[in-house]
Write a protein that holds these residues in place. Sequence first.
Motif, short mmCIF file in Angstrom:
data_model
loop_
_atom_site.label_atom_id
_atom_site.label_comp_id
_atom_site.label_asym_id
_atom_site.label_seq_id
_atom_site.Cartn_x
_atom_site.Cartn_y
_atom_site.Cartn_z
N GLN A 90 0.73 -1.20 -0.03
CA GLN A 90 0.01 -0.12 -0.08
C GLN A 90 0.99 1.28 0.01
OE1 GLN A 90 -0.77 -2.80 1.70
NE2 GLN A 90 -3.08 -2.80 2.09
N ILE A 94 0.59 4.11 -2.70
CA ILE A 94 0.19 5.53 -2.41
C ILE A 94 1.39 6.43 -2.83
CG2 ILE A 94 -0.46 7.20 -0.63
CD1 ILE A 94 -1.67 4.56 0.56
N PRO A 133 -7.39 -3.12 -4.50
CA PRO A 133 -8.09 -2.34 -3.30
C PRO A 133 -7.70 -1.02 -3.28
CG PRO A 133 -7.51 -4.44 -2.65
CD PRO A 133 -6.72 -4.59 -3.97
N VAL A 134 -6.41 -0.71 -3.39
CA VAL A 134 -5.68 0.69 -3.37
C VAL A 134 -6.12 1.48 -4.39
CG1 VAL A 134 -3.81 2.04 -3.01
CG2 VAL A 134 -3.71 -0.42 -2.10
N LEU A 136 -8.87 1.12 -6.13
CA LEU A 136 -10.31 1.48 -5.97
C LEU A 136 -10.57 2.48 -5.07
CD1 LEU A 136 -11.97 -2.23 -6.29
CD2 LEU A 136 -12.44 -0.52 -7.71
N LEU A 137 -9.88 2.55 -4.14
CA LEU A 137 -9.82 3.63 -3.01
C LEU A 137 -9.45 4.90 -3.68
CD1 LEU A 137 -10.06 4.52 -0.07
CD2 LEU A 137 -7.55 4.16 0.43
N GLU A 141 -11.93 8.12 -4.37
CA GLU A 141 -11.49 9.36 -3.75
C GLU A 141 -11.46 10.26 -5.00
OE1 GLU A 141 -10.66 10.41 -0.36
OE2 GLU A 141 -11.98 8.66 -0.31
N ARG A 221 -7.38 15.38 -2.40
CA ARG A 221 -7.71 14.61 -1.42
C ARG A 221 -6.73 13.26 -1.18
NH1 ARG A 221 -13.15 15.64 -2.66
NH2 ARG A 221 -13.43 14.03 -4.02
N ARG A 224 -3.47 14.08 0.35
CA ARG A 224 -3.49 14.27 1.67
C ARG A 224 -3.19 12.90 2.48
NH1 ARG A 224 -8.65 16.68 2.96
NH2 ARG A 224 -8.05 16.65 5.29
N PHE A 225 -3.00 11.74 1.51
CA PHE A 225 -2.87 10.58 2.05
C PHE A 225 -1.35 10.53 2.69
CE2 PHE A 225 -5.76 7.50 -1.07
CZ PHE A 225 -6.75 8.13 -0.33
N ARG A 226 -1.26 9.96 3.88
CA ARG A 226 -0.10 9.85 4.52
C ARG A 226 0.48 8.37 4.51
NH1 ARG A 226 -2.72 11.42 9.84
NH2 ARG A 226 -4.04 9.94 8.79
N GLU A 229 1.95 5.95 7.12
CA GLU A 229 0.97 5.43 8.04
C GLU A 229 0.36 4.26 7.58
OE1 GLU A 229 0.07 6.74 11.07
OE2 GLU A 229 1.42 8.56 10.58
N ALA A 230 0.88 3.86 6.32
CA ALA A 230 0.51 2.61 5.60
C ALA A 230 1.15 1.48 6.25
CB ALA A 230 0.35 2.56 4.11
N ILE A 231 2.64 2.05 6.58
CA ILE A 231 3.27 0.81 7.24
C ILE A 231 2.93 0.40 8.57
CG2 ILE A 231 5.85 0.21 8.03
CD1 ILE A 231 5.43 0.45 4.80
N THR A 232 2.40 -0.73 8.78
CA THR A 232 1.86 -1.06 10.08
C THR A 232 2.88 -1.77 11.06
OG1 THR A 232 1.12 -3.04 9.09
CG2 THR A 232 -0.53 -1.12 9.29
N ALA B 61 -13.49 0.13 -0.98
CA ALA B 61 -12.45 -0.62 -0.91
C ALA B 61 -12.15 -1.25 0.48
CB ALA B 61 -11.14 0.03 -1.40
N LEU B 68 -9.16 -3.29 1.80
CA LEU B 68 -8.11 -2.73 2.70
C LEU B 68 -8.42 -2.84 4.23
CD1 LEU B 68 -7.50 0.63 0.75
CD2 LEU B 68 -6.23 -1.27 0.78
N ASN B 70 -6.46 -1.69 6.53
CA ASN B 70 -5.75 -0.39 7.17
C ASN B 70 -6.06 0.80 6.52
OD1 ASN B 70 -4.04 1.37 8.55
ND2 ASN B 70 -2.08 0.62 7.48
N SER B 72 -5.29 3.98 8.04
CA SER B 72 -4.66 4.98 8.84
C SER B 72 -3.90 5.82 8.12
CB SER B 72 -3.89 4.30 9.85
OG SER B 72 -2.93 3.49 9.47
N PHE B 73 -3.79 5.85 6.69
CA PHE B 73 -2.81 6.68 5.99
C PHE B 73 -4.10 7.59 5.32
CE2 PHE B 73 -4.09 2.93 3.47
CZ PHE B 73 -4.84 3.38 2.51
N PRO B 75 -6.82 10.83 5.43
CA PRO B 75 -6.90 12.18 6.24
C PRO B 75 -7.97 11.89 7.64
CG PRO B 75 -7.05 12.53 3.88
CD PRO B 75 -6.98 11.12 3.93
#
Lengths: 447, 165
Positions: A90, A94, A133-134, A136-137, A141, A221, A224-226, A229-232, B61, B68, B70, B72-73, B75
């Motif tokens: 992810q 991103i 899935p990423v 589609l997200l 957005e 939008r 603004r994804f960080r 934070e995708a690294i868990t 998604a 997905l 997670n 958390s990435f 906003p």
Amino acid sequence: MHADPNIATYVVFGWDPLWVSAILFVLTYVVIVTETINRAIVSGLGAALMISLGVLNQEQAIAGVDFNTLGLLTGMMVIVAITRRCGIFQYVAIWSAKKVKASPWGILLMLSIVTAAFSALLDNVTTVLLIAPVTLLITEEMEINPYPFLFAEIFASNIGGASTLVGDPPNIMIGSAVHLSFNDFLVNLAPITPVIMLVTMMVIYMIWGKSLHATAEARERVMRFREREAITDVVLLKKSMSVLILVVIAFVLAHPLRLEPATIAMFGAGALMFLNNLGRQADDQSEDVHKSFGEVEWVTIFFFVGLFIVVTGIEHAGLLDLLADWVLNLTGGDLGVTAIAVLWIAAVASAVVDNIPFVATMIPMIESMAPTFGGAENLMPIWWSLALGACLGGNGSLVGASANLIVAGFAERAGHRIRFIKFMATAFPLMLLSVVIATVYIYLRYL
Amino acid sequence: MTVQSIMTQDLRKIHPDKTVKDGLKMMHERHVRTLAVVNEDNQFVGLFGLRQLVDLLLPKAAQMEYGLTNLSFMPDDMGELYHRLQSVGQKPVSQFLESKDDLLLCSPETPLPEVLELLHQSFNTSLPVLVVEGDKNELVGMVSAWDVLEKLVMNVYSDAGGDAR
């Protein structure tokens, strides 16, 4: 894979082993194609009947199973199952979308490149399971149609998979049967796949490129994804990346190290499980190992086992030699014509049926053509044709490759159903274009 | 005893053509978790409730199988949620409802043990069992575990009152 001639075959009721094996093979194939019964069940029953009816004995059947293919697949599946938990895929998706300032065409291009790169090193199904899935997200957005993105990713996964030994099951099977190394695939296939990818992306741009628009607000939008934070799990990230890099280095050095790919992949899987469980309680270890092995696609693995036995049955009964003679008669025993014919037949066949049973059948058949062409070493153009045809052909329709169906499943769940005919209307000609490029490559380089 | 004696008949209903915004406003004003979506013939179409609100706020998604896990990435400000809601606020509830085909239905004559069994099945979704009548599935009531509790408590108290006397 050749059976011991000293062991006589006694088929029940004195039936002709050639006919019995041929009927079992055709039945297995037909039921696999109709998809009415799970393919692992079909190949398993086909294998059991091959043995029970006396075409093969159990020893011959087990000798026909290519454990190098199974080990490589299983090992890579375990490594990926553990690695994916840390969120690195992810992160990369991103990060790449933000690198192009969230421009829709830029994202399509970047996600396709990421998909191709991951598919070259991991199996295609896993890659699209992580990327779709990423995608589609991001498209949700940005309020844009995900179809061109998913279409491009399907092509990227199959083209990327064609580049390396471990990228796609047909390559794994061919590499294992013919003892081709990771480097052999890199040197022979990786030069042409970027060209095919480039042409494919150009066509995709011509079809959809100009219609992809997103508002500045929608792009913002995504910006603004960080991605961090995708690294868990940073610790797991370090462990799994170290193992993955070492595995790839070992693939490259396999020849001097005298290691088979399955040994490397299983070693990597074992090492990663060891690192991931270091210092844990026994119960936690068992749970983790159970989970990691649980994510291996056992249905695919058992499908392979059954298939190898069924194909060994027809090989042992002499059917594949007959088929090979028939093909050689048609091609006049000319290496060039045979190679190009294999490329095109493999591509068209792989577009409509599963390429795994097709390649499993073609391998021993091509091996038996060796005397005609003056030895096994002269068969190389045919092997590269088979690999390119089987991998690229997967793009021809939605059922051409498992990864395509996975993407279609995601699209449907997100309310954007991919229609079989609509997909094929664009995908099949585009696949043929890629095979034309492959034909030119094979001709110029090997013939 | 049948479901008729314990079901809730005073239902909050909404027409399928009403907007998502209308539906959420109605739920908030009347302090209910679920609205029964019925057409002009009182035919039951489905449910619209807090589950739909959560689904509307969450990217697709993240809701799908193998999706997905997670987020958390993304906003984490309210602006993001408002945007999501705004884009669907004017759409009809019929596009988002829990369809009647996915819900558990019974008739007013369904005996209590069978209703308990249906409630047991609906435990994972926490959705009520719908009581419908006739070929056209006319909605006459809803029953949840809460209705069963109310009936039991009422009986227990009336029994206790009898003992005291």
